[in-house]
Design an enzyme around this catalytic site. Structure first.
Site, short mmCIF file in Angstrom:
data_model
loop_
_atom_site.label_atom_id
_atom_site.label_comp_id
_atom_site.label_asym_id
_atom_site.label_seq_id
_atom_site.Cartn_x
_atom_site.Cartn_y
_atom_site.Cartn_z
N GLU A 83 0.82 -1.21 0.00
CA GLU A 83 0.00 0.00 0.00
C GLU A 83 0.86 1.26 0.00
O GLU A 83 0.45 2.28 -0.53
CB GLU A 83 -0.92 0.01 1.22
N ALA A 110 -4.99 -14.37 4.60
CA ALA A 110 -5.48 -15.20 3.51
C ALA A 110 -4.25 -15.58 2.68
O ALA A 110 -3.35 -14.76 2.51
CB ALA A 110 -6.47 -14.42 2.66
#
Ligand code: HPA
Length: 267
Positions: A83, A110
């Site tokens: 990010e 995940a």
């Protein structure tokens, strides 16, 4: 006072003085667990220096309170390297966790699986990691504390307690090695073949910098992946962030059972 001490004081003023015991970082599709905590939710926006907009599927709140009789700090979302280009994007939140008194960090994420027997919907307790990104959140740290030993970074006692919780809940939980890939693009099939050959069982875009920072701060660390897809080239399954979010709840239900049981049985 340091920035983290200031934030810890602000959090204590809102959520009470009792020391936090365990920090939980929730990965993609797991943010709903913040709602399971009986406590006070503080939006990241109120905590100067915490990650802001974040990634869809995350819930940018810090929730302090009680989960299964344990005082927890639940990070509903995390900052990823991809990010901002900053490997230490989670340093301040983890310093705050430490200042709130926690001695244990459990990260969730995940991940894509490289193991044919670890299918979508499985969960995997990390036994170790491979930092395939070559980045490090401690680059620039000036003190000798930066030379953090990483043997047993995933605390053997904590892993055994999570394993006992999974067994008690009749829940299959694999053990395996997680490779950190920077993201945000997914891996190529050639990259996946390469890291599988190096010994990785699963791949994802988070957790490793948090565990390095956690060990730097002296926290006992563990991490659990929910497998949301077979890694690139391993199957015809679609790989996308939407797919990750759609598949995460299958593993998340197992993960929630294991985490709750671990907390309930924690000594
Ligand atoms: N690769 C990297 N990160 C992931 C994946 C993947 O296949 N699935 C979920 N997060």
């Amino acid at each position: 006072m340091s920035k983290s001490a200031d934030l810890a004081a602000l959090i204590r003023a809102r959520a009470g003085d009792a020391p936090v015991q365990v920090g939980l970082i929730l990965g993609s599709g797991l943010g709903h667990l913040t709602g399971a905590v009986d406590g006070v939710a503080i939006p990241y926006g109120d905590l100067d220096g915490f990650p802001h907009a974040g990634v869809s599927g995350h819930n940018p709140n810090l929730v302090i309170g009680n989960l299964e009789g344990v005082r927890v700090a639940v990070f509903g979302g995390r900052a990823h390297y991809y990010e901002s280009g900053r490997g230490d994007a989670m340093r301040l939140p983890l310093e705050v966790l430490h200042d709130l008194g926690a001695d244990t960090l459990i990260a969730t994420n995940a991940a894509g699986s490289m193991r044919p027997d670890m299918v979508t919907g499985s969960i995997m307790c990390l036994s170790d990691h491979i930092n395939f990104s070559g980045l490090n959140p401690l680059i620039g740290e000036p003190t000798d504390a930066r030379f953090v030993p990483m043997k047993d970074a995933y605390d053997p006692g904590l892993r055994a307690a999570l394993r006992a919780a999974a067994t008690a809940e009749n829940t299959d939980m694999a053990d395996g090695i997680y490779a950190w890939y920077s993201g945000p693009s997914f891996e190529t099939p050639a990259e996946i073949r390469a890291i599988a050959m190096l010994g990785a069982d699963a791949v994802g875009m988070s957790t490793v910098p948090e565990v390095i920072l956690g060990r730097f701060l002296g926290l006992r660390c563990a991490a659990i992946s929910t497998i949301t897809n077979m890694a690139a080239g391993m199957s015809d399954e679609n790989i996308s962030h939407d797919h990750t979010k759609a598949m995460a709840p299958i593993g998340a239900a197992k993960l929630e059972k294991v985490l709750r049981r671990y907390l309930r049985d924690r000594e």
